[in-house]
Design a protein around this motif. Structure first.
Motif, PDB file in Angstrom:
ATOM      1  N   ALA A  34       4.790   7.093   8.695  1.00  0.00           N
ATOM      2  CA  ALA A  34       4.701   7.141   7.235  1.00  0.00           C
ATOM      3  C   ALA A  34       3.418   7.829   6.792  1.00  0.00           C
ATOM      4  CB  ALA A  34       4.777   5.725   6.663  1.00  0.00           C
ATOM      5  N   LEU A  35       2.330   7.567   7.501  1.00  0.00           N
ATOM      6  CA  LEU A  35       1.040   8.175   7.141  1.00  0.00           C
ATOM      7  C   LEU A  35       0.964   9.648   7.521  1.00  0.00           C
ATOM      8  CD1 LEU A  35      -1.366   5.280   8.223  1.00  0.00           C
ATOM      9  CD2 LEU A  35      -0.812   5.979   5.875  1.00  0.00           C
ATOM     10  N   ALA A  36       1.834  10.086   8.438  1.00  0.00           N
ATOM     11  CA  ALA A  36       1.768  11.461   8.947  1.00  0.00           C
ATOM     12  C   ALA A  36       2.643  12.436   8.158  1.00  0.00           C
ATOM     13  CB  ALA A  36       2.175  11.479  10.423  1.00  0.00           C
ATOM     14  N   GLN A  37       3.134  12.040   6.997  1.00  0.00           N
ATOM     15  CA  GLN A  37       4.031  12.904   6.238  1.00  0.00           C
ATOM     16  C   GLN A  37       3.326  14.174   5.755  1.00  0.00           C
ATOM     17  OE1 GLN A  37       7.494  12.468   5.784  1.00  0.00           O
ATOM     18  NE2 GLN A  37       6.928  11.056   7.441  1.00  0.00           N
ATOM     19  N   SER A  38       4.030  15.295   5.832  1.00  0.00           N
ATOM     20  CA  SER A  38       3.480  16.577   5.394  1.00  0.00           C
ATOM     21  C   SER A  38       3.411  16.675   3.872  1.00  0.00           C
ATOM     22  CB  SER A  38       4.330  17.726   5.950  1.00  0.00           C
ATOM     23  OG  SER A  38       5.692  17.600   5.520  1.00  0.00           O
ATOM     24  N   TYR A  39       4.159  15.831   3.181  1.00  0.00           N
ATOM     25  CA  TYR A  39       4.170  15.810   1.714  1.00  0.00           C
ATOM     26  C   TYR A  39       3.049  14.904   1.197  1.00  0.00           C
ATOM     27  CZ  TYR A  39       5.851  14.800  -3.040  1.00  0.00           C
ATOM     28  OH  TYR A  39       5.960  14.646  -4.402  1.00  0.00           O
ATOM     29  N   ALA A  40       2.520  15.242   0.052  1.00  0.00           N
ATOM     30  CA  ALA A  40       1.553  14.396  -0.633  1.00  0.00           C
ATOM     31  C   ALA A  40       1.797  14.520  -2.141  1.00  0.00           C
ATOM     32  CB  ALA A  40       0.125  14.803  -0.284  1.00  0.00           C
ATOM     33  N   PRO A  41       1.602  13.433  -2.904  1.00  0.00           N
ATOM     34  CA  PRO A  41       1.037  12.143  -2.495  1.00  0.00           C
ATOM     35  C   PRO A  41       2.095  11.153  -2.014  1.00  0.00           C
ATOM     36  CG  PRO A  41       1.272  12.216  -4.871  1.00  0.00           C
ATOM     37  CD  PRO A  41       1.737  13.564  -4.377  1.00  0.00           C
ATOM     38  N   VAL A  42       1.692  10.346  -1.026  1.00  0.00           N
ATOM     39  CA  VAL A  42       2.516   9.267  -0.493  1.00  0.00           C
ATOM     40  C   VAL A  42       1.679   8.001  -0.433  1.00  0.00           C
ATOM     41  CG1 VAL A  42       3.660   8.382   1.594  1.00  0.00           C
ATOM     42  CG2 VAL A  42       4.054  10.736   0.871  1.00  0.00           C
ATOM     43  N   GLU A  43       2.239   6.882  -0.863  1.00  0.00           N
ATOM     44  CA  GLU A  43       1.596   5.586  -0.646  1.00  0.00           C
ATOM     45  C   GLU A  43       2.440   4.798   0.354  1.00  0.00           C
ATOM     46  OE1 GLU A  43       1.335   2.951  -3.973  1.00  0.00           O
ATOM     47  OE2 GLU A  43       3.509   2.864  -4.288  1.00  0.00           O
ATOM     48  N   VAL A  44       1.783   4.065   1.232  1.00  0.00           N
ATOM     49  CA  VAL A  44       2.457   3.279   2.251  1.00  0.00           C
ATOM     50  C   VAL A  44       2.196   1.800   1.984  1.00  0.00           C
ATOM     51  CG1 VAL A  44       2.707   2.813   4.716  1.00  0.00           C
ATOM     52  CG2 VAL A  44       2.241   5.147   3.930  1.00  0.00           C
ATOM     53  N   VAL A  45       3.257   1.063   1.749  1.00  0.00           N
ATOM     54  CA  VAL A  45       3.190  -0.378   1.520  1.00  0.00           C
ATOM     55  C   VAL A  45       3.825  -1.071   2.716  1.00  0.00           C
ATOM     56  CG1 VAL A  45       3.861  -2.290   0.013  1.00  0.00           C
ATOM     57  CG2 VAL A  45       3.371  -0.031  -0.972  1.00  0.00           C
ATOM     58  N   VAL A  46       3.104  -1.977   3.346  1.00  0.00           N
ATOM     59  CA  VAL A  46       3.620  -2.694   4.515  1.00  0.00           C
ATOM     60  C   VAL A  46       3.762  -4.168   4.153  1.00  0.00           C
ATOM     61  CG1 VAL A  46       3.354  -3.197   6.958  1.00  0.00           C
ATOM     62  CG2 VAL A  46       2.418  -1.073   6.021  1.00  0.00           C
ATOM     63  N   VAL A  47       4.987  -4.671   4.234  1.00  0.00           N
ATOM     64  CA  VAL A  47       5.265  -6.069   3.921  1.00  0.00           C
ATOM     65  C   VAL A  47       5.533  -6.808   5.221  1.00  0.00           C
ATOM     66  CG1 VAL A  47       6.722  -7.675   2.638  1.00  0.00           C
ATOM     67  CG2 VAL A  47       6.299  -5.370   1.729  1.00  0.00           C
ATOM     68  N   ASP A  48       4.682  -7.777   5.528  1.00  0.00           N
ATOM     69  CA  ASP A  48       4.924  -8.626   6.699  1.00  0.00           C
ATOM     70  C   ASP A  48       5.568  -9.917   6.226  1.00  0.00           C
ATOM     71  OD1 ASP A  48       4.457  -9.103   9.668  1.00  0.00           O
ATOM     72  OD2 ASP A  48       3.691 -10.937   8.739  1.00  0.00           O
TER      73      ASP A  48
END
Length: 360
Positions: A34-48
Motif C-alpha cells: 500500500a505504501l509503495a503505490q506509484s500514485y499520490a496522494p494515498v493514505e494507508v489506514v490499518v485496522v487491527d
C-alpha cells in the motif's frame, strides 16, 4: 460518481484500508504494498481487529506512515466501519491483510476512473502462503468482467463476475450510503454486501489486468481447502443468502424489486449447494434441496448467465450431472475439480505475481 476533488480539478486522495486479524505473518507485505503505490496522494489506514499475535508490533513499526486503529475483535464489518470512519479519501480501497497490491494498482484505477463510476475492479493473481505464484487468477475468466450500468444483468443473473475485497475501489459517495454495515450480520465477507449493491449506485469499471495478489493459504476463510471443507461450503451458502437479503433490503428502500430466489440464478451458488449436499448431507443447511433439482437448475442458470463464456457453459454442463448423479466418492472428486482453484489453473502470467512480491 464524480469525486469532489475531480470536480475541483485537484488530484483525488485515495484511501487504502487494511483490515487485519491475526495475520501478522502476512501484514507487513500488505502494508508495504500500500505504501509503495506509484500514485499520490494515498493514505494507508490499518485496522487491527483485536489480534492476539504480534500484529500490533508490525503496525506500530510504521509510525506515522500509516493511520493505526487498534480495537477489540468485532469482525469484518466492524473493521470496515472503523477504517472508513478514519479515512478521508475520495476513492476508498479495502485490502485484506493477507493480500498485496501491485505498485501501479491505484494509478491504473485512477486512470480508468471517470464521473459516474461507483466502483472499479481488477484482477488478482493467486499466490501461496509464501508468496509463490500459483498461475491462477480471481476471477477465473477476467474477460467476462462487466463494465458500465450492470443493474439489469445483476438482477437477471444473480450476480456478476466480480473480485473479492482486495480487487475493488469504491467512490466515497457510494460508501457513504452503504456504511456502516450491520456488524452482527457481517462478521465475515462484509465485502460481498458492498460489491453487490454498489453497481446500483453508479457504473462499474473493470480493469482486466493483474493489479494485486490473492493469497491462498490454510487460514483463508474464502477458500474451501484441498479436502473441501464442508463447513466452509455451508458458510458460503449462508453468505450468498445474506447477500441476497442485503440487496433485497436496499431494493425495497430504493423502490425496486429483485426476483424471487435471486441467489439461485447464480451457478456458483448452486454449485456450493450441490457440493454441500453431496459432501455432507447430514449438515446441509437447506432441507428442501434435492440433487436432481439442483442439477437442472444449475444447468439452466449456467446457459442463461451472461457472465459465463461458451467454454464455461460447457464445463458446467458436464459438472452438474456428474456431481449430482455419480456415487459419492466419485462425485466428490468431480466437485473438487469444479470448486478448488488449485485444481484448475487459469491462463495468467505467473511472473506478474512473482514480480509483485519481489518488488516489496
Amino acid at each position: 460518481m464524480e469525486t469532489r476533488a475531480q470536480a475541483e480539478g485537484t488530484t483525488p486522495l485515495v484511501s487504502i484500508i487494511i483490515d487485519n486479524f491475526n495475520y501478522a505473518r502476512f501484514l507487513r507485505a500488505a502494508i508495504d504494498s500500500a505504501l509503495a503505490q506509484s500514485y499520490a496522494p494515498v493514505e494507508v489506514v490499518v485496522v487491527d481487529d483485536g489480534s492476539t499475535d504480534n500484529s500490533r508490533d508490525v503496525i506500530s513499526s510504521y509510525g506515522n506512515r500509516v493511520s493505526a486503529i487498534f480495537k477489540p475483535n468485532g469482525g469484518h464489518a466492524s473493521a470496515f466501519n472503523a477504517g472508513f470512519r478514519a479515512s478521508h479519501g475520495s476513492i476508498v480501497m479495502f485490502l485484506d491483510a493477507d493480500d498485496v497490491l501491485l505498485p501501479n494498482a491505484v494509478e491504473e484505477v485512477m486512470r480508468a476512473w471517470h464521473p459516474g463510476v461507483a466502483k472499479a475492479q481488477f484482477v488478482l493473481a493467486h499466490v501461496d502462503a509464501d508468496g509463490r505464484a500459483l498461475g491462477g487468477t480471481v476471477p477465473y475468466s477476467p474477460a467476462q468482467m462487466p463494465d458500465g450500468d450492470i443493474r439489469a444483468s445483476i438482477l437477471d443473473a444473480g450476480g456478476y463476475v466480480g473480485v473479492p475485497t482486495s480487487g475493488n475501489a469504491f467512490a466515497r459517495t457510494v460508501l457513504d450510503r452503504l456504511l456502516p454495515l450491520p456488524e452482527s450480520q457481517w462478521h465475515q465477507a462484509a465485502d460481498t454486501s458492498l460489491e453487490i449493491i454498489a453497481p446500483f449506485l453508479g457504473d462499474v469499471v473493470s480493469l482486466r489486468k493483474t493489479l494485486g495478489c490473492y493469497r491462498i493459504h490454510e487460514s483463508n476463510h474464502g477458500m474451501l481447502g484441498e479436502e473441501l471443507d464442508s463447513r466452509k461450503l455451508r458458510v458460503k451458502i449462508v453468505i450468498d443468502l445474506q447477500r441476497e437479503s442485503a440487496l433485497s433490503e436496499f431494493a425495497s428502500r430504493s423502490r425496486f424489486a429483485i426476483p424471487r430466489n435471486w441467489a439461485a440464478r447464480e451457478p456458483a451458488h448452486l454449485k456450493y449447494r450441490l457440493a454441500s449436499l453431496r459432501v455432507d448431507p447430514t449438515h446441509h443447511p437447506m432441507m428442501d434441496d434435492r440433487r436432481v433439482r439442483l442439477m437442472l437448475t444449475g444447468l439452466r442458470s449456467s446457459w442463461r448467465n451472461p457472465g459465463y463464456n461458451f467454454r464455461s457453459k460447457l464445463l458446467h454442463t458436464v459438472w452438474f450431472p456428474l456431481a449430482a448423479l455419480l456415487p459419492q466418492a466419485a462425485a466428490v472428486k468431480i466437485i473438487k475439480l469444479g470448486l478448488i482453484p488449485g485444481r484448475r489453473r487459469g491462463k495468467t502470467p505467473a511472473t506478474t505475481a512473482k514480480q509483485a512480491l519481489s518488488d516489496l
